[in-house]
Design a protein around this motif. Structure first.
Motif, PDB file in Angstrom:
ATOM      1  N   LEU A   1       0.807  -1.222   0.000  1.00  0.00           N
ATOM      2  CA  LEU A   1       0.000   0.000   0.000  1.00  0.00           C
ATOM      3  C   LEU A   1       0.838   1.269   0.000  1.00  0.00           C
ATOM      4  O   LEU A   1       0.551   2.216  -0.714  1.00  0.00           O
ATOM      5  N   HIS A   2       1.886   1.298   0.788  1.00  0.00           N
ATOM      6  CA  HIS A   2       2.689   2.517   0.908  1.00  0.00           C
ATOM      7  C   HIS A   2       4.001   2.427   0.135  1.00  0.00           C
ATOM      8  O   HIS A   2       4.922   3.224   0.372  1.00  0.00           O
ATOM      9  N   SER A   3       4.103   1.484  -0.782  1.00  0.00           N
ATOM     10  CA  SER A   3       5.314   1.374  -1.598  1.00  0.00           C
ATOM     11  C   SER A   3       5.307   2.441  -2.691  1.00  0.00           C
ATOM     12  O   SER A   3       4.277   3.039  -2.991  1.00  0.00           O
ATOM     13  N   ASP A   4       6.459   2.632  -3.301  1.00  0.00           N
ATOM     14  CA  ASP A   4       6.616   3.710  -4.280  1.00  0.00           C
ATOM     15  C   ASP A   4       7.516   3.221  -5.415  1.00  0.00           C
ATOM     16  O   ASP A   4       8.566   2.621  -5.163  1.00  0.00           O
ATOM     17  N   ILE A   5       7.114   3.470  -6.653  1.00  0.00           N
ATOM     18  CA  ILE A   5       7.937   3.074  -7.797  1.00  0.00           C
ATOM     19  C   ILE A   5       8.663   4.262  -8.420  1.00  0.00           C
ATOM     20  O   ILE A   5       9.242   4.145  -9.498  1.00  0.00           O
ATOM     21  N   ARG A   6       8.659   5.376  -7.709  1.00  0.00           N
ATOM     22  CA  ARG A   6       9.287   6.571  -8.288  1.00  0.00           C
ATOM     23  C   ARG A   6      10.783   6.369  -8.521  1.00  0.00           C
ATOM     24  O   ARG A   6      11.312   6.693  -9.583  1.00  0.00           O
ATOM     25  N   GLU A   7      11.478   5.797  -7.543  1.00  0.00           N
ATOM     26  CA  GLU A   7      12.929   5.612  -7.677  1.00  0.00           C
ATOM     27  C   GLU A   7      13.265   4.645  -8.805  1.00  0.00           C
ATOM     28  O   GLU A   7      14.126   4.926  -9.645  1.00  0.00           O
ATOM     29  N   VAL A   8      12.579   3.514  -8.841  1.00  0.00           N
ATOM     30  CA  VAL A   8      12.883   2.531  -9.884  1.00  0.00           C
ATOM     31  C   VAL A   8      12.490   3.061 -11.257  1.00  0.00           C
ATOM     32  O   VAL A   8      13.157   2.772 -12.259  1.00  0.00           O
ATOM     33  N   SER A   9      11.454   3.868 -11.325  1.00  0.00           N
ATOM     34  CA  SER A   9      11.054   4.430 -12.619  1.00  0.00           C
ATOM     35  C   SER A   9      12.119   5.379 -13.153  1.00  0.00           C
ATOM     36  O   SER A   9      12.379   5.422 -14.365  1.00  0.00           O
TER      37      SER A   9
ATOM     38  N   TRP B   1     -12.458 -10.130  14.743  1.00  0.00           N
ATOM     39  CA  TRP B   1     -11.925 -10.218  13.384  1.00  0.00           C
ATOM     40  C   TRP B   1     -10.590  -9.485  13.288  1.00  0.00           C
ATOM     41  O   TRP B   1     -10.391  -8.441  13.907  1.00  0.00           O
ATOM     42  N   LEU B   2      -9.703 -10.063  12.467  1.00  0.00           N
ATOM     43  CA  LEU B   2      -8.420  -9.449  12.164  1.00  0.00           C
ATOM     44  C   LEU B   2      -8.371  -9.056  10.700  1.00  0.00           C
ATOM     45  O   LEU B   2      -9.012  -9.683   9.854  1.00  0.00           O
ATOM     46  N   MET B   3      -7.598  -8.033  10.400  1.00  0.00           N
ATOM     47  CA  MET B   3      -7.431  -7.545   9.035  1.00  0.00           C
ATOM     48  C   MET B   3      -5.959  -7.666   8.634  1.00  0.00           C
ATOM     49  O   MET B   3      -5.061  -7.384   9.426  1.00  0.00           O
ATOM     50  N   PHE B   4      -5.738  -8.090   7.387  1.00  0.00           N
ATOM     51  CA  PHE B   4      -4.389  -8.219   6.829  1.00  0.00           C
ATOM     52  C   PHE B   4      -4.355  -7.457   5.508  1.00  0.00           C
ATOM     53  O   PHE B   4      -5.058  -7.818   4.563  1.00  0.00           O
ATOM     54  N   ARG B   5      -3.560  -6.401   5.448  1.00  0.00           N
ATOM     55  CA  ARG B   5      -3.479  -5.589   4.234  1.00  0.00           C
ATOM     56  C   ARG B   5      -2.519  -6.216   3.219  1.00  0.00           C
ATOM     57  O   ARG B   5      -1.774  -7.137   3.530  1.00  0.00           O
ATOM     58  N   ASP B   6      -2.546  -5.680   2.002  1.00  0.00           N
ATOM     59  CA  ASP B   6      -1.593  -6.064   0.940  1.00  0.00           C
ATOM     60  C   ASP B   6      -1.617  -7.564   0.659  1.00  0.00           C
ATOM     61  O   ASP B   6      -0.587  -8.214   0.527  1.00  0.00           O
ATOM     62  N   MET B   7      -2.801  -8.123   0.508  1.00  0.00           N
ATOM     63  CA  MET B   7      -2.936  -9.572   0.391  1.00  0.00           C
ATOM     64  C   MET B   7      -3.379 -10.025  -1.000  1.00  0.00           C
ATOM     65  O   MET B   7      -3.859 -11.140  -1.163  1.00  0.00           O
TER      66      MET B   7
END
Length: 465
Positions: free
Chosen positions: A241-249, A375-381
């Protein structure tokens, strides 16, 4: 583009303030939901597509279907205009079934079964990868008109799944011989591909790989492949969710400008987790618990609680068993309570529902005290989870509950083959999943009656078919 999506898949169009967390709460608040489920935010996919096109305008994304073959996700990306990286007959069938033209597909499996090559030829998917003499001989026999892309190896120093151990020829020692053999066989090589590794954590590797590709382009032209026109830079892009592709781009754009400034070379990539991971949030229920006491290395007794949830490593958390395919954040699986807890987090472990002792999702973590039914929540799945999950021990595969913000829906609605009869205004989502009724016109053509309005945020439901 007209897409013929045959299976029904509902999307809730959200108005007002909402989040995957609030949607998950709505579903479980009725107390009837027991099975695990995903909330898929279609808008996250759309936003990532536009970010990609903004940051790397020259690189066409060809979504890696193996990452998550959920038909709604594939259809959404098709509507946006992406291409597709398919690795099998079944994946080609899926993508073409929603109306994607074969020119927008690359058969990017360097070791293909003969029957799959023959199917690809019948389907009109002509572009495919290779990295060995055996593959060239197979293609010569079953699809001599193929447009071939030589896959070279260039591994990142650190990646969650280093694919070079299985695929890709050495660009210096092996590529020349393969290019010459292809020319002798009368096969046409049109480009070069590479994959630096899934979930790579090194951006400089793209510069090295593109530099190697330039050298192979020149070599190919020297041995008779005069129509080199495609560069496939593979995947490896982050998707949390909070990743960024700006550097690799920036690295990729600079390398392309240096080594492939000629715009006659088409550049594609094979992002998978970039589109899929953050779009899916998993919700799991605590159905049992057990308090245990163990001695540590110094002999001091330590106690913690074992929590058992309704999905485990043979389901959506299969990446825990095969962590080279891990689809989670750098910190690993992260569990969050879906409702605030005042109590201080305590040492605990989280276990799946099967009878296998390996079915442990989190062996050591900290959570506030939980009760049965919490209930539990798991992001980025969304990446490499849903597509690999099984119903081991008879436990159900989590279903996907798709949502989209009304502002995004207003843009996409004309790209999907939906009419007004596919929509109904009603109450918020509630469980159980089996209680949902098709939101479709009746056989007589009279619309089905809508549910009454609610004071909660409005949810408009449609069926994608």
């Amino acid at each position: 583009m007209k897409m013929n999506v045959s299976e029904k898949q509902r999307i809730r169009v959200m108005e007002g303030d909402w989040s995957p967390l609030s949607v998950g709460r709505h579903i479980v608040d009725g107390g009837l939901q027991e099975d695990p489920f995903y909330v898929m935010d279609v808008g996250e996919v759309v936003a990532r597509y536009h970010t990609w096109r903004e940051l790397m305008p020259r690189v066409e994304p060809f979504y890696a279907v193996k990452c998550n073959d959920d038909k709604l996700l594939v259809a959404t990306l098709a509507a946006l205009g992406t291409g597709f990286d398919c690795a099998s007959k079944a994946e080609i069938e899926l993508v073409t079934s929603i109306g994607v033209h074969p020119e927008r597909i690359i058969f990017a499996n360097p070791a293909k079964m003969a029957s799959h090559i023959k199917y690809s030829a019948r389907a009109g998917v002509d572009t495919m990868t290779f990295d060995s003499e055996a593959e060239l001989m197979k293609i010569k026999q079953h699809m001599p008109h193929a447009q071939l892309v030589l896959r070279i190896r260039c591994d990142a120093a650190k990646a969650r799944c280093p694919l070079g151990i299985k695929f890709g020829c050495d660009p210096v020692t092996e590529a020349p011989g393969l290019l010459k053999l292809a020319a002798v066989l009368g096969l046409q090589v049109i480009g070069v591909s590479f994959h630096v590794g899934s979930g790579t954590q090194e951006t400089g590797v793209y510069l090295r790989a593109i530099q190697h590709s330039r050298a192979v382009f020149s070599l190919a032209a020297d041995v008779g492949h005069a129509n080199m026109r495609l560069l496939d830079i593979g995947g490896g892009f982050p998707g949390a969710l909070h990743s960024d592709i700006r550097e690799v781009s920036q690295v990729i754009n600079g390398a392309l400008e240096t080594y492939f400034s000629d715009r006659s070379v088409r550049v594609i990539a094979e992002p998978g987790r970039y589109f899929a991971a953050a779009a899916y949030t998993l919700f799991a229920m605590v159905h049992s618990s057990r308090r245990v006491t163990q001695k540590d290395q110094e002999g001091v007794e330590q106690s913690h609680t074992m929590y058992f949830i309704n999905v485990g490593v043979y389901g959506s958390f299969n990446c825990v068993l095969y962590d080279q395919f891990t689809c989670y954040t750098n910190e690993g699986v992260v569990a969050e309570t879906i409702k605030p807890k005042c109590e201080k987090p305590q040492p605990c472990s989280v276990w799946g529902p099967s009878c296998d002792s390996k079915d442990c999702v989190l062996p050591n973590t900290f959570l506030p005290p939980l009760s049965t039914g919490d209930w539990l929540m798991f992001r980025d799945m969304g990446a490499y989870s849903l597509c690999i999950t099984s119903a081991f021990n008879g436990f159900p595969v989590p279903k996907v509950r798709a949502v989209i913000d009304s502002s995004v829906w207003s843009v996409l609605k004309d790209l999907w083959p939906l009419s007004d009869s596919h929509f109904c205004r009603g109450d918020p989502m509630t469980g159980p999943q089996s209680a949902d009724q098709p939101i479709l016109p009746s056989p007589t053509g009279t619309p089905m009656p809508c549910l009454s309005h609610s004071t909660e945020p409005v949810l408009v439901e449609c069926a994608l078919k």
